[in-house]
Design an enzyme around this catalytic site. Structure first.
Site, short mmCIF file in Angstrom:
data_model
loop_
_atom_site.label_atom_id
_atom_site.label_comp_id
_atom_site.label_asym_id
_atom_site.label_seq_id
_atom_site.Cartn_x
_atom_site.Cartn_y
_atom_site.Cartn_z
N PHE A 35 0.86 -1.19 0.00
CA PHE A 35 0.00 0.00 0.00
C PHE A 35 0.89 1.23 0.00
CE2 PHE A 35 -2.46 3.46 1.84
CZ PHE A 35 -3.58 3.42 1.02
N LYS A 95 2.90 10.13 8.47
CA LYS A 95 2.20 9.67 9.67
C LYS A 95 2.75 10.25 10.99
CE LYS A 95 0.06 5.44 7.89
NZ LYS A 95 -1.37 5.66 8.08
N ASP A 133 9.33 2.67 1.50
CA ASP A 133 8.17 3.40 2.01
C ASP A 133 8.09 3.13 3.51
OD1 ASP A 133 5.66 4.13 2.92
OD2 ASP A 133 4.62 3.54 1.09
C1 LIG Z 1 3.05 2.26 3.85
C2 LIG Z 1 2.12 3.40 3.52
N1 LIG Z 1 2.40 4.17 2.48
C3 LIG Z 1 1.61 5.21 2.15
C4 LIG Z 1 0.49 5.51 2.88
C5 LIG Z 1 -0.38 6.68 2.48
O1 LIG Z 1 -0.25 7.70 3.39
P1 LIG Z 1 -1.32 8.90 3.43
O2 LIG Z 1 -2.62 8.30 3.84
O3 LIG Z 1 -0.76 9.87 4.43
O4 LIG Z 1 -1.38 9.47 2.05
C6 LIG Z 1 0.16 4.72 3.98
C7 LIG Z 1 -1.07 4.98 4.76
O5 LIG Z 1 -1.60 4.13 5.41
C8 LIG Z 1 1.00 3.63 4.31
O6 LIG Z 1 0.74 2.84 5.35
#
Ligand SMILES: Cc1ncc(COP(=O)(O)O)c(C=O)c1O
Length: 390
Positions: free
Chosen positions: A128, A244, A215
């Site tokens: 994700f 986050k 990520d």
């Molecule tokens: C690993 C990862 N990447 C990207 C995101 C996306 O982040 P945002 O919701 O701040 O756009 C998340 C959100 O849960 C995530 O867990």
């Protein structure tokens, strides 16, 4: 009552009005133990005095100017992040998805600089990376992509934690420019790869001149017991994204780059009106100072082990538990059945949990959770799981 909010979330029927540390209160005054922390955001807990003070102080002084001008706190935050991460420079954004957009743009331009007109980034199945069109295209979950075609080209997906699959994908396509992965897959079900997985990706990237993009939006800022999860592996990626917990609730994202990757984006290539504004940077600086000055990051590893051990003991012999796993305070309890219902059941018992990948209870408690709260969490949750799985 008709809601005027687009129904993009299946929300629980509770509204919180106040928080303190690991506790939340709803607008009827009921108290809840928060083992979600705003999905790995409020790692210092709710209403942390250092964040509160930083936001108040900054809002009295200067909220926003623009990236057309120097931003002193942004410079300070970048210095701090570079010192903590071992990377070379930072682009500030407002969210995880935006931080990943910057990473994807770096990978594509890096490809073009090497004469590759149609660069491809390998990402993982069950990954994700966000909900923007670029990050949705990068994401390895077909369910959340449904209805949004045409997606962006330039991504290929391989199974997570599978080095031979990565090798085969690299061998099959000369347009590959980068490998992008989460050190632990969060939304995909708290999937923890082999201990040397990131080292092997690093070796592959070095061998084939690919950018290694991590990520760390969910794993970063101390959650797994290191400031960044790649520090467990003693490697450095070329690009790393965070968001986050960096602002503990004040929106901020960051894309960090190193070496060649740090030189790819130049003036006019990328931007953000709000990215790295004084308010967000002030909050993030307070978060980093608190986290690094308190031993909380090391404690995340110990607390995670405590929760893991307690749940393992309490659920021993339950045949419906597939696995209990954790990396620091990223904890997954996989059941042999869908268990989304447990979120509402736990809520009714004053406990906030999350379920991901349909059958995995995910706990992302704040790093400040104490022993008594850990006991409440594990005892309440284990009893609910026993009841549910009977
Ligand atoms: C690993 C990862 N990447 C990207 C995101 C996306 O982040 P945002 O919701 O701040 O756009 C998340 C959100 O849960 C995530 O867990």
């Amino acid at each position: 009552m008709t809601s005027h909010i687009m129904p993009t979330y299946a929300r629980q029927s509770v509204t919180f009005s106040r928080g303190e540390g690991a506790w939340l209160w709803d607008n009827e005054g009921r108290r809840y133990l928060d083992a979600v922390a705003g999905i790995a955001v409020c790692s210092l807990g709710h209403a942390h005095p250092a964040v509160h003070e930083a936001v108040c102080r900054q809002s009295k002084t200067l909220l926003h100017t623009s990236n057309l001008y120097g931003v002193e706190l942004q410079t300070q935050l970048a210095d701090r992040l570079i010192a903590l991460s071992g990377m070379d420079n930072v682009f500030f954004a407002n969210s995880g998805a935006e931080a990943n957009e910057a990473a994807i743009k770096i990978a594509r331009k890096y490809g073009h600089q090497r004469g590759i007109d149609n660069p491809v980034v390998i990402t993982m199945e069950k990954s994700f990376h966000g909900r923007t069109m670029g990050t949705l295209s990068a994401t390895g979950n077909s369910k959340i992509k449904q209805g949004f075609a045409p997606l962006l080209p330039g991504f290929s997906h391989v199974p997570y934690n599978d080095i031979p699959a990565l090798e085969a994908a690299i061998a099959a396509d000369s347009n590959i420019v980068a490998i992008m992965a989460e050190p632990v897959q969060g939304e995909g079900g708290v999937n923890i790869p082999a201990a040397d997985y990131l080292n092997r990706i690093r070796e592959l990237c070095d061998r084939h001149n690919l950018l290694m993009i991590l990520d760390e939006i969910q794993t970063g800022v101390g959650r797994t017991g290191q400031f960044l999860a790649y520090q467990h592996n003693a490697i450095l990626p070329d690009v790393c994204t965070m968001a986050k917990a960096l602002g503990n609730g004040v929106p901020i994202g960051a894309c960090l780059a190193r070496g060649q990757a740090a030189e790819v984006l130049t003036a006019g290539n990328h931007g953000s009106t709000f990215g790295g504004n004084p308010l967000a940077c002030s909050a993030a600086l307070a978060v980093l100072e608190t986290l690094t000055g308190s031993g909380l990051i090391g404690q995340a590893a110990e607390k995670g082990e405590k929760i893991h051990t307690a749940l393992k003991q309490a659920l021993a012999g339950n045949p419906h538990i597939v696995s209990i796993r954790n990396k620091g305070l990223m904890i997954g309890i996989e059941l042999d059945r869908a268990c989304g219902e447990l979120v509402g059941i736990a809520l009714a018992h004053g406990l906030l949990i999350n379920v991901t990948a349909e059958n995995t209870i995910r706990l992302l408690p704040p790093l400040i959770i104490d022993d008594a709260q850990i006991a409440t969490l594990t005892e309440t949750l284990a009893a609910l799981i026993q009841d549910f799985s009977r």
